[in-house]
Design a protein around this motif. Structure first.
Motif, PDB file in Angstrom:
ATOM      1  N   LEU A 111       8.981  18.451  11.696  1.00 19.09           N
ATOM      2  CA  LEU A 111       8.669  18.395  10.269  1.00 19.09           C
ATOM      3  C   LEU A 111       7.192  18.680  10.007  1.00 19.09           C
ATOM      4  O   LEU A 111       6.836  19.331   9.027  1.00 19.09           O
ATOM      5  N   THR A 112       6.333  18.185  10.897  1.00 17.30           N
ATOM      6  CA  THR A 112       4.900  18.450  10.741  1.00 17.30           C
ATOM      7  C   THR A 112       4.623  19.948  10.878  1.00 17.30           C
ATOM      8  O   THR A 112       3.803  20.515  10.136  1.00 17.30           O
ATOM      9  N   GLY A 113       5.309  20.586  11.813  1.00 21.05           N
ATOM     10  CA  GLY A 113       5.158  22.030  11.963  1.00 21.05           C
ATOM     11  C   GLY A 113       5.614  22.790  10.733  1.00 21.05           C
ATOM     12  O   GLY A 113       4.955  23.748  10.292  1.00 21.05           O
ATOM     13  N   GLU A 114       6.741  22.380  10.150  1.00 21.39           N
ATOM     14  CA  GLU A 114       7.214  23.010   8.930  1.00 21.39           C
ATOM     15  C   GLU A 114       6.211  22.829   7.786  1.00 21.39           C
ATOM     16  O   GLU A 114       5.958  23.754   7.020  1.00 21.39           O
ATOM     17  N   THR A 115       5.652  21.631   7.694  1.00 23.58           N
ATOM     18  CA  THR A 115       4.671  21.353   6.645  1.00 23.58           C
ATOM     19  C   THR A 115       3.431  22.216   6.822  1.00 23.58           C
ATOM     20  O   THR A 115       2.851  22.710   5.851  1.00 23.58           O
ATOM     21  N   SER A 116       3.013  22.417   8.067  1.00 24.71           N
ATOM     22  CA  SER A 116       1.809  23.216   8.322  1.00 24.71           C
ATOM     23  C   SER A 116       1.987  24.664   7.876  1.00 24.71           C
ATOM     24  O   SER A 116       1.009  25.351   7.566  1.00 24.71           O
ATOM     25  N   LEU A 117       3.227  25.131   7.817  1.00 23.18           N
ATOM     26  CA  LEU A 117       3.483  26.529   7.466  1.00 23.18           C
ATOM     27  C   LEU A 117       3.917  26.730   6.015  1.00 23.18           C
ATOM     28  O   LEU A 117       3.622  27.774   5.425  1.00 23.18           O
ATOM     29  N   LYS A 118       4.579  25.728   5.436  1.00 25.40           N
ATOM     30  CA  LYS A 118       5.269  25.976   4.173  1.00 25.40           C
ATOM     31  C   LYS A 118       4.888  25.050   3.036  1.00 25.40           C
ATOM     32  O   LYS A 118       5.450  25.167   1.943  1.00 25.40           O
ATOM     33  N   ASP A 119       3.944  24.119   3.239  1.00 20.92           N
ATOM     34  CA  ASP A 119       3.611  23.212   2.147  1.00 20.92           C
ATOM     35  C   ASP A 119       2.930  23.962   1.006  1.00 20.92           C
ATOM     36  O   ASP A 119       2.130  24.881   1.242  1.00 20.92           O
ATOM     37  N   ASP A 120       3.235  23.561  -0.210  1.00 19.74           N
ATOM     38  CA  ASP A 120       2.655  24.216  -1.386  1.00 19.74           C
ATOM     39  C   ASP A 120       1.147  24.001  -1.484  1.00 19.74           C
ATOM     40  O   ASP A 120       0.433  24.822  -2.075  1.00 19.74           O
ATOM     41  N   SER A 121       0.664  22.890  -0.949  1.00 22.60           N
ATOM     42  CA  SER A 121      -0.768  22.589  -0.979  1.00 22.60           C
ATOM     43  C   SER A 121      -1.410  23.044   0.330  1.00 22.60           C
ATOM     44  O   SER A 121      -1.027  22.595   1.409  1.00 22.60           O
ATOM     45  N   PHE A 122      -2.403  23.928   0.224  1.00 22.71           N
ATOM     46  CA  PHE A 122      -3.084  24.381   1.435  1.00 22.71           C
ATOM     47  C   PHE A 122      -3.789  23.221   2.138  1.00 22.71           C
ATOM     48  O   PHE A 122      -3.885  23.192   3.368  1.00 22.71           O
ATOM     49  N   LEU A 123      -4.271  22.241   1.361  1.00 19.99           N
ATOM     50  CA  LEU A 123      -4.941  21.080   1.957  1.00 19.99           C
ATOM     51  C   LEU A 123      -3.977  20.283   2.816  1.00 19.99           C
ATOM     52  O   LEU A 123      -4.327  19.846   3.933  1.00 19.99           O
ATOM     53  N   LEU A 168       0.829  -1.206   0.000  1.00 20.47           N
ATOM     54  CA  LEU A 168       0.000   0.000   0.000  1.00 20.47           C
ATOM     55  C   LEU A 168       0.864   1.258   0.000  1.00 20.47           C
ATOM     56  O   LEU A 168       0.550   2.246  -0.686  1.00 20.47           O
ATOM     57  N   TRP A 169       1.944   1.232   0.765  1.00 24.83           N
ATOM     58  CA  TRP A 169       2.828   2.397   0.811  1.00 24.83           C
ATOM     59  C   TRP A 169       3.483   2.641  -0.541  1.00 24.83           C
ATOM     60  O   TRP A 169       3.674   3.785  -0.967  1.00 24.83           O
ATOM     61  N   LYS A 170       3.815   1.580  -1.246  1.00 23.42           N
ATOM     62  CA  LYS A 170       4.402   1.720  -2.569  1.00 23.42           C
ATOM     63  C   LYS A 170       3.407   2.368  -3.529  1.00 23.42           C
ATOM     64  O   LYS A 170       3.783   3.201  -4.366  1.00 23.42           O
ATOM     65  N   LYS A 171       2.126   2.003  -3.430  1.00 25.52           N
ATOM     66  CA  LYS A 171       1.104   2.616  -4.271  1.00 25.52           C
ATOM     67  C   LYS A 171       1.027   4.122  -4.026  1.00 25.52           C
ATOM     68  O   LYS A 171       0.746   4.907  -4.936  1.00 25.52           O
ATOM     69  N   LEU A 172       1.270   4.523  -2.793  1.00 25.85           N
ATOM     70  CA  LEU A 172       1.158   5.941  -2.440  1.00 25.85           C
ATOM     71  C   LEU A 172       2.167   6.820  -3.172  1.00 25.85           C
ATOM     72  O   LEU A 172       1.922   8.009  -3.390  1.00 25.85           O
ATOM     73  N   SER A 173       3.303   6.246  -3.541  1.00 26.03           N
ATOM     74  CA  SER A 173       4.373   7.059  -4.129  1.00 26.03           C
ATOM     75  C   SER A 173       3.953   7.717  -5.434  1.00 26.03           C
ATOM     76  O   SER A 173       4.533   8.734  -5.836  1.00 26.03           O
ATOM     77  N   SER A 174       2.971   7.163  -6.112  1.00 22.26           N
ATOM     78  CA  SER A 174       2.528   7.749  -7.389  1.00 22.26           C
ATOM     79  C   SER A 174       1.044   8.137  -7.370  1.00 22.26           C
ATOM     80  O   SER A 174       0.449   8.357  -8.419  1.00 22.26           O
ATOM     81  N   ALA A 175       0.457   8.215  -6.179  1.00 20.82           N
ATOM     82  CA  ALA A 175      -0.981   8.482  -6.062  1.00 20.82           C
ATOM     83  C   ALA A 175      -1.269   9.983  -6.065  1.00 20.82           C
ATOM     84  O   ALA A 175      -0.478  10.789  -5.574  1.00 20.82           O
ATOM     85  N   SER A 176      -2.428  10.338  -6.627  1.00 21.97           N
ATOM     86  CA  SER A 176      -2.916  11.707  -6.505  1.00 21.97           C
ATOM     87  C   SER A 176      -3.371  11.923  -5.068  1.00 21.97           C
ATOM     88  O   SER A 176      -3.447  10.982  -4.273  1.00 21.97           O
ATOM     89  N   ILE A 177      -3.707  13.149  -4.729  1.00 19.59           N
ATOM     90  CA  ILE A 177      -4.067  13.428  -3.344  1.00 19.59           C
ATOM     91  C   ILE A 177      -5.355  12.708  -2.932  1.00 19.59           C
ATOM     92  O   ILE A 177      -5.470  12.226  -1.808  1.00 19.59           O
ATOM     93  N   GLY A 178      -6.318  12.584  -3.844  1.00 19.20           N
ATOM     94  CA  GLY A 178      -7.545  11.859  -3.533  1.00 19.20           C
ATOM     95  C   GLY A 178      -7.300  10.370  -3.365  1.00 19.20           C
ATOM     96  O   GLY A 178      -7.802   9.735  -2.434  1.00 19.20           O
ATOM     97  N   GLU A 179      -6.524   9.786  -4.283  1.00 18.71           N
ATOM     98  CA  GLU A 179      -6.190   8.370  -4.183  1.00 18.71           C
ATOM     99  C   GLU A 179      -5.379   8.093  -2.924  1.00 18.71           C
ATOM    100  O   GLU A 179      -5.563   7.064  -2.265  1.00 18.71           O
ATOM    101  N   ALA A 180      -4.478   9.024  -2.585  1.00 20.92           N
ATOM    102  CA  ALA A 180      -3.671   8.869  -1.375  1.00 20.92           C
ATOM    103  C   ALA A 180      -4.552   8.852  -0.128  1.00 20.92           C
ATOM    104  O   ALA A 180      -4.273   8.122   0.827  1.00 20.92           O
ATOM    105  N   ALA A 181      -5.614   9.664  -0.118  1.00 24.01           N
ATOM    106  CA  ALA A 181      -6.524   9.662   1.031  1.00 24.01           C
ATOM    107  C   ALA A 181      -7.201   8.303   1.181  1.00 24.01           C
ATOM    108  O   ALA A 181      -7.354   7.786   2.294  1.00 24.01           O
TER     109      ALA A 181
END
Length: 359
Positions: free
Chosen positions: A203-215, A134-147
């Motif tokens: 890292l989670t804190g950095e992601t909450s502030l700087k990720d390119d995707s607001f979601l 399942l984790w391997k599938k995630l590497s190429s998944a869109s955000i909806g598929e990843a959810a």
């Protein structure tokens, strides 16, 4: 299997109605079936046979109207009808309002819930290989598929009490958080929160502030808040002053307004107070300056003649006084305070400062 999605939206859609009233979009179904196949995997928890089958194409016109007029209601209606393909479509749309963004965020959470009940792997896949597959599938998944895949992984992982062999490793989660695609980043944040990985706090804190995707940034903020309310507020409060990126400072203010509890009002009000202070004499000039000698003042002292030039400066441009807090951040601070407190004392920072003093 995921390649079926573009065709599915145009192909006939069928929904199986289960005993508890749940509707599940599937490929084919008949009354009495005890096995349900969907384009995203098998429905794994059919405790009773299918009670009824409905043609989802009848919902097409309704969904079209809802999508144009009420994006959030479109997402809600699709989830109630078990229309996973529509939810996947919703999270990939380009949206331009906060309300629509929050509808997308809800759709992602709904997809994660749906994913818990759908198994995309072959039945004979050994249990010890399922997490890796399942984790391997995630590497190429869109955000909806990843959810969807995140939901299935959560079903297989026994939360924070899972053994190291029964969870996603920290190294994989860290790599996922730095992935170029939003899907793996979403899943890394979600699974890190599910496993309560405190080592991912920074890292989670950095992601909450700087990720390119607001979601993804909002999901990271939610995860950070779950790891510790005060710690999350402190992280965002420091970011308001220390982050060099204006985008990160704005995001910190948004998170405090949405998730803040204990000290959030203080964290927001102090930079707002600084916004009305002007830096002493500092300014930035954009333009041209030319010095012109207009004449001389001649002084005679002990027989020595000293020429003192009279100089004028001609300038063409703009001089801006430096502000401690930008106008953009000031507006976001007031919007976050309004969201957090429900108060609306006025449109100016001074109105909020008077409100704060009178509390």
């Amino acid at each position: 299997m995921w390649l079926l999605l573009p065709l599915l939206v145009q192909a006939p859609m069928t929904s199986a109605i289960l005993n508890d009233g749940t509707r599940v979009q599937c490929m084919q179904a008949q009354v009495g079936d005890v096995r349900l196949e969907t384009p995203w995997g098998r429905r794994v928890d059919l405790s009773t046979p299918v009670l009824a089958v409905e043609d989802l194409n009848n919902e097409t016109l309704v969904l079209t109207i809802l999508k144009e007029n009420d994006y959030a209601l479109w997402v809600k209606h699709a989830s109630e009808r078990g229309m996973i393909s529509v939810l996947l479509e919703a999270v990939e749309q380009e949206v331009d309002t906060e309300k629509k963004i929050q509808a997308q965020y809800k759709a992602l959470n709904l997809l994660e819930t749906w994913g818990r009940r759908l198994d995309p792997l072959p039945e004979r896949t050994p249990a010890k290989k399922r997490l890796d597959a399942l984790w391997k599938k995630l590497s190429s998944a869109s955000i909806g598929e990843a959810a969807l895949l995140s939901g299935r992984l959560q079903f297989l992982i026994d939360g924070p009490s899972a053994t190291p062999m029964q969870r996603i490793g920290l190294a994989d989660l860290r790599r996922g958080l730095r992935h170029r695609r939003a899907g793996p980043r979403w899943s890394s944040v979600s699974l890190g929160s599910w496993q309560q990985e405190e080592d991912l706090w920074w890292l989670t804190g950095e992601t909450s502030l700087k990720d390119d995707s607001f979601l993804v940034a909002q999901r990271a903020a939610e995860a950070l808040f779950a790891l510790g309310t005060s710690e999350a507020e402190d992280r965002w409060g420091r970011a308001l002053w220390r982050e060099s990126s204006m985008a990160a400072r704005l995001m910190a203010a948004k998170h405090l307004g949405r998730f803040g509890r204990n000290k959030a009002v203080d964290f927001l009000i102090y930079p707002l107070a600084a916004s009305i202070q002007k830096s002493g004499g500092h300014s930035v000039f954009f333009g041209n300056r030319v010095s012109v000698v207009q004449g001389f003042d001649v002084e005679v002292a002990q027989g020595a003649s000293i020429a003192r030039p009279r100089v004028s400066v001609l300038q063409d441009g703009s001089s801006l006084q430096v502000r401690v807090v930008s106008v953009q951040l000031t507006r976001q601070l007031m919007a976050s305070l309004k969201q957090l407190t429900g108060a609306d004392p006025g449109p100016a920072p001074q109105d909020w400062l008077r409100w704060y003093e009178s509390r």
